[in-house]
Design a protein around this motif. Structure first.
Motif, PDB file in Angstrom:
ATOM      1  N   SER A  91     120.535   8.485  32.458  1.00 34.99           N
ATOM      2  CA  SER A  91     121.096   7.799  31.576  1.00 34.99           C
ATOM      3  C   SER A  91     120.076   7.002  30.611  1.00 34.99           C
ATOM      4  O   SER A  91     119.351   7.093  31.681  1.00 34.99           O
ATOM      5  N   LYS A  92     119.965   6.140  30.038  1.00 37.40           N
ATOM      6  CA  LYS A  92     118.830   5.899  30.199  1.00 37.40           C
ATOM      7  C   LYS A  92     118.629   4.453  30.680  1.00 37.40           C
ATOM      8  O   LYS A  92     117.647   3.702  31.560  1.00 37.40           O
ATOM      9  N   ALA A  93     120.185   3.907  31.154  1.00 38.90           N
ATOM     10  CA  ALA A  93     120.008   2.425  32.367  1.00 38.90           C
ATOM     11  C   ALA A  93     120.149   3.686  33.453  1.00 38.90           C
ATOM     12  O   ALA A  93     119.495   2.176  34.535  1.00 38.90           O
ATOM     13  N   ARG A  94     120.336   4.426  33.895  1.00 38.54           N
ATOM     14  CA  ARG A  94     119.546   5.153  35.430  1.00 38.54           C
ATOM     15  C   ARG A  94     118.973   6.485  35.728  1.00 38.54           C
ATOM     16  O   ARG A  94     119.339   7.222  35.201  1.00 38.54           O
ATOM     17  N   PRO A  95     117.574   5.667  35.453  1.00 40.42           N
ATOM     18  CA  PRO A  95     116.470   7.444  34.904  1.00 40.42           C
ATOM     19  C   PRO A  95     116.437   7.487  36.845  1.00 40.42           C
ATOM     20  O   PRO A  95     115.600   8.576  36.903  1.00 40.42           O
ATOM     21  N   ASP A 139     113.522  15.462  34.289  1.00 34.60           N
ATOM     22  CA  ASP A 139     113.803  15.477  33.055  1.00 34.60           C
ATOM     23  C   ASP A 139     114.482  16.941  32.134  1.00 34.60           C
ATOM     24  O   ASP A 139     114.484  16.494  31.081  1.00 34.60           O
ATOM     25  N   ASP A 180     119.634  15.145  30.640  1.00 32.97           N
ATOM     26  CA  ASP A 180     120.069  13.807  29.962  1.00 32.97           C
ATOM     27  C   ASP A 180     121.261  13.790  30.260  1.00 32.97           C
ATOM     28  O   ASP A 180     122.176  14.856  31.089  1.00 32.97           O
ATOM     29  N   MET A 181     122.452  13.374  29.395  1.00 38.29           N
ATOM     30  CA  MET A 181     123.844  12.551  29.809  1.00 38.29           C
ATOM     31  C   MET A 181     124.855  13.387  29.238  1.00 38.29           C
ATOM     32  O   MET A 181     125.560  13.633  29.964  1.00 38.29           O
TER      33      MET A 181
END
Lengths: 257, 257
Positions: B168-172, B216, B219-220
């Motif tokens: 996720s954006k918070a967990r790259p 990449d 995604d989530m």
């Protein structure tokens, strides 16, 4: 002309748990292969043909279905639950790999279904709410030592476990051994769920602590879920307790292992 | 008067994969709680009320739903996939345990659904055909060290793995780390399946060897399945290869680990 083969999951047993996608795949096909009791669940038209077989004939069933599809047939192979979980999808893939090249050209699809552990978990609460694994306890196709290694690894790493094929007449000793191993690696208070015929009229769900779990609580149609050290029981007046595995990891609880 | 709370699984996304049981539970209830995109999937009547909330508000959503049910409401909490797998069933159980005694008297039920890993596996072949585990890669609710321990245990014991909440954006950084750990414990040839929106019009399924798997690619909303050393690829002319895990354990293949 090359035909089509679809492996279809019929869910745990209740017609209420069969997806529209599965019904559409059944409506489209003309020939049905599967273990007798699963084929018996289908409401077939006069122009649709049953090819039921015994429980332990997966590879010959897969080959017969592929042969018919390669000749242009419109074929369904049916499984209870989800066909990808200890069921016919892998057997058909194995047959495709080993069979004639023409079998790779067959239009092949898998229709997923609600697998037994999800139906049993739903009846108990949310025992699979955290990381979990699914293990077949049958040592027909893998050595018992591999199963032991997996039980110990899963218990040690804190996975909740779902057991498929826990016991049969030919394999009476595997489940008692599995409980013995788990009692050496998990607290005796860990909840164990025995689930049979979830969602059907003869449904039977039973929850006992690991210390009291016995193999005679299961038969070959039972799915067993063994909690982790973090799995919890919620007592309820006049109702079965709820069993759930918290989404968050509690270091204090895990320390009890 | 005490009401009713049902946690309902809506399946991976296609209406064709929603069970009749789930539709019946939705038809019966008057108030619907859930993450916005899941509530949006419902075709509600004018007398049915939406209480949509954000993705990370599970506990307050559960409490609001239980409060309404305790006051006599007929309440549904909806999840995508199966509600018992990294979803709302465990959050509601947790809220019941921590909440007022009256919440234990609410008529509580869980309706299972087709969870993401089953839908993705079906599109790929039968990668979950042998023992497997499901791991959430989110370290919001458990320490990363626990996830690492589980990855290593699962790879070492020969489990196929399905990853939920991979990124996720918070967990790259979690997914790249997970691939790095797995590359140290599994052959680089092990197939990795990235599955997104299985069964929906925007479905995307991609299969790459572990050596080439990159974060990449997910995604989530992606479910990732990582094979074991025994998982096999079947090449097919003009079609995606089939990925499957044989039902039988091959000592020679496992020796490559």
């Amino acid at each position: 002309m090359t035909g089509k083969l679809t492996v279809v999951g019929l869910g745990p047993g209740s017609p209420q748990q069969v997806t529209p996608e599965a019904l559409a795949a059944v409506a489209e096909a003309t020939d049905f292969f599967g273990y007798g009791p699963y084929v018996d669940r289908l409401d077939l038209r006069p122009d649709q043909r049953r090819h039921a077989s015994d429980n332990r004939e997966e590879m010959s069933r897969a080959a017969a279905a592929l042969t018919l599809a390669a000749a242009g047939g419109s074929v369904c192979v049916v499984s209870g639950g989800d066909p990808g979980v200890f069921a016919m999808a892998a057997a058909v893939c194995e047959a495709i790999e080993q069979g004639p090249d023409a079998w790779r050209g067959i239009e092949f699809a898998v229709v997923p279904g609600v697998t037994a552990m999800l139906a049993v978990a739903a009846k108990a609460g949310a025992p699979l709410g955290h990381d979990f694994c699914a293990i077949s306890l049958s040592d027909n196709l893998k050595p018992w030592s591999v199963i032991e290694t997996r039980l110990i690894a899963a218990a040690g790493a804190g996975f909740v476990m779902a057991f498929y094929n826990p016991v049969s007449k030919a394999r009476p000793h595997q489940l008692p051994k599995a409980f013995e191993i788990l009692r050496a690696h998990l607290p005796g208070t860990v909840p164990v769920i025995f689930g049979r015929a979830a969602g059907r009229p003869d449904e039977a769900i039973r929850v006992v602590p690991l210390s009291e779990a016995r193999a005679d609580m299961a038969d070959m149609a039972t799915c067993i879920i063994v909690g982790s050290a973090e799995t919890r029981l919620i007592a309820r007046d006049g109702n079965r307790p709820l069993v759930y595995s918290p989404r968050s990891w509690d270091a204090a609880s895990a320390g009890k292992r």
